[in-house]
Design a protein around this motif. Structure first.
Motif, PDB file in Angstrom:
ATOM      1  N   PRO A  15       0.777  -1.207   0.119  1.00 24.23           N
ATOM      2  CA  PRO A  15       0.110   0.003  -0.056  1.00 24.23           C
ATOM      3  C   PRO A  15       0.828   1.244  -0.114  1.00 24.23           C
ATOM      4  N   GLY A 110      -0.905   5.251   2.155  1.00 22.63           N
ATOM      5  CA  GLY A 110      -1.589   4.260   1.800  1.00 22.63           C
ATOM      6  C   GLY A 110      -2.432   3.819   2.762  1.00 22.63           C
ATOM      7  N   SER A 111      -3.528   3.092   2.192  1.00 22.68           N
ATOM      8  CA  SER A 111      -4.480   2.184   3.363  1.00 22.68           C
ATOM      9  C   SER A 111      -4.417   0.944   3.374  1.00 22.68           C
ATOM     10  N   ARG A 112      -4.255   0.342   4.386  1.00 19.67           N
ATOM     11  CA  ARG A 112      -3.846  -0.892   4.651  1.00 19.67           C
ATOM     12  C   ARG A 112      -5.216  -1.741   4.722  1.00 19.67           C
ATOM     13  N   GLY A 113      -6.391  -1.025   5.290  1.00 16.86           N
ATOM     14  CA  GLY A 113      -7.764  -1.879   5.267  1.00 16.86           C
ATOM     15  C   GLY A 113      -7.852  -2.786   6.050  1.00 16.86           C
ATOM     16  N   SER A 126      -3.539   6.533   8.678  1.00 16.09           N
ATOM     17  CA  SER A 126      -4.254   7.606   7.725  1.00 16.09           C
ATOM     18  C   SER A 126      -5.328   8.109   8.098  1.00 16.09           C
ATOM     19  N   ARG A 141      -5.853   3.421  -1.911  1.00 19.02           N
ATOM     20  CA  ARG A 141      -6.286   2.270  -1.656  1.00 19.02           C
ATOM     21  C   ARG A 141      -5.437   1.329  -2.472  1.00 19.02           C
ATOM     22  N   HIS A 142      -4.977   0.010  -1.946  1.00 19.90           N
ATOM     23  CA  HIS A 142      -4.212  -0.955  -2.724  1.00 19.90           C
ATOM     24  C   HIS A 142      -5.096  -1.464  -3.822  1.00 19.90           C
TER      25      HIS A 142
END
Length: 142
Positions: A15, A110-113, A126, A141-142
């Motif tokens: 990400p 980046g977003s790891r979610g 984030s 977002r990845h």
């Protein structure tokens, strides 16, 4: 810091690489410099009496993650040639990014979610950046 700077959080994850790619493309459009920021700190479980690895290894691992990610992105032929500065900071990632982006035109992370429970338990870099940054924030977002 240059007049037009885009700060990007880089921790060696995919990400973060996606965020750096996005920032490089944006910098090419705006004539900006990219500042890739990595952060390191001792984990909560580490003690001076003997942790899983020597203290210098934490910094070295963060520097390697930062260098490897920047070199990977600079080596991608489909990306424009944009100056990428590197900054490694000792401290919490969110605070390091907030401090580095105080005079920036944009902060990119980046977003790891991980999801709401994980984010609530550990706190989201984030999310903290989006709430507290003094400049616009882009979460890729990845």
């Amino acid at each position: 810091m240059s007049e037009r700077t885009i700060v990007v959080g880089v921790d060696g994850s995919e990400p973060a690489a996606c965020a750096l790619r996005w920032a490089v493309k944006q910098a090419a459009l705006t004539g900006s410099t990219v500042r890739a920021v990595g952060a390191w700190e001792f984990p909560a479980f580490y003690s001076w009496e003997g942790g899983p690895m020597p203290p210098d290894d934490f910094e070295d691992a963060a520097r390697k993650a930062l260098d490897d990610t920047v070199e990977q992105i600079q080596g991608e032929a489909d990306l424009p040639p944009v100056p990428i500065e590197r900054l490694l900071v000792h401290g919490h990632a969110a605070q390091a990014l907030l401090d580095a982006s105080e005079q920036a035109e944009l902060l990119v992370v980046g977003s790891r979610g991980h999801g709401s429970f994980y984010g609530a338990l550990l706190g989201s870099v984030s999310q903290r950046c989006a709430v507290h940054a003094k400049c616009p924030v882009v979460i890729v977002r990845h």
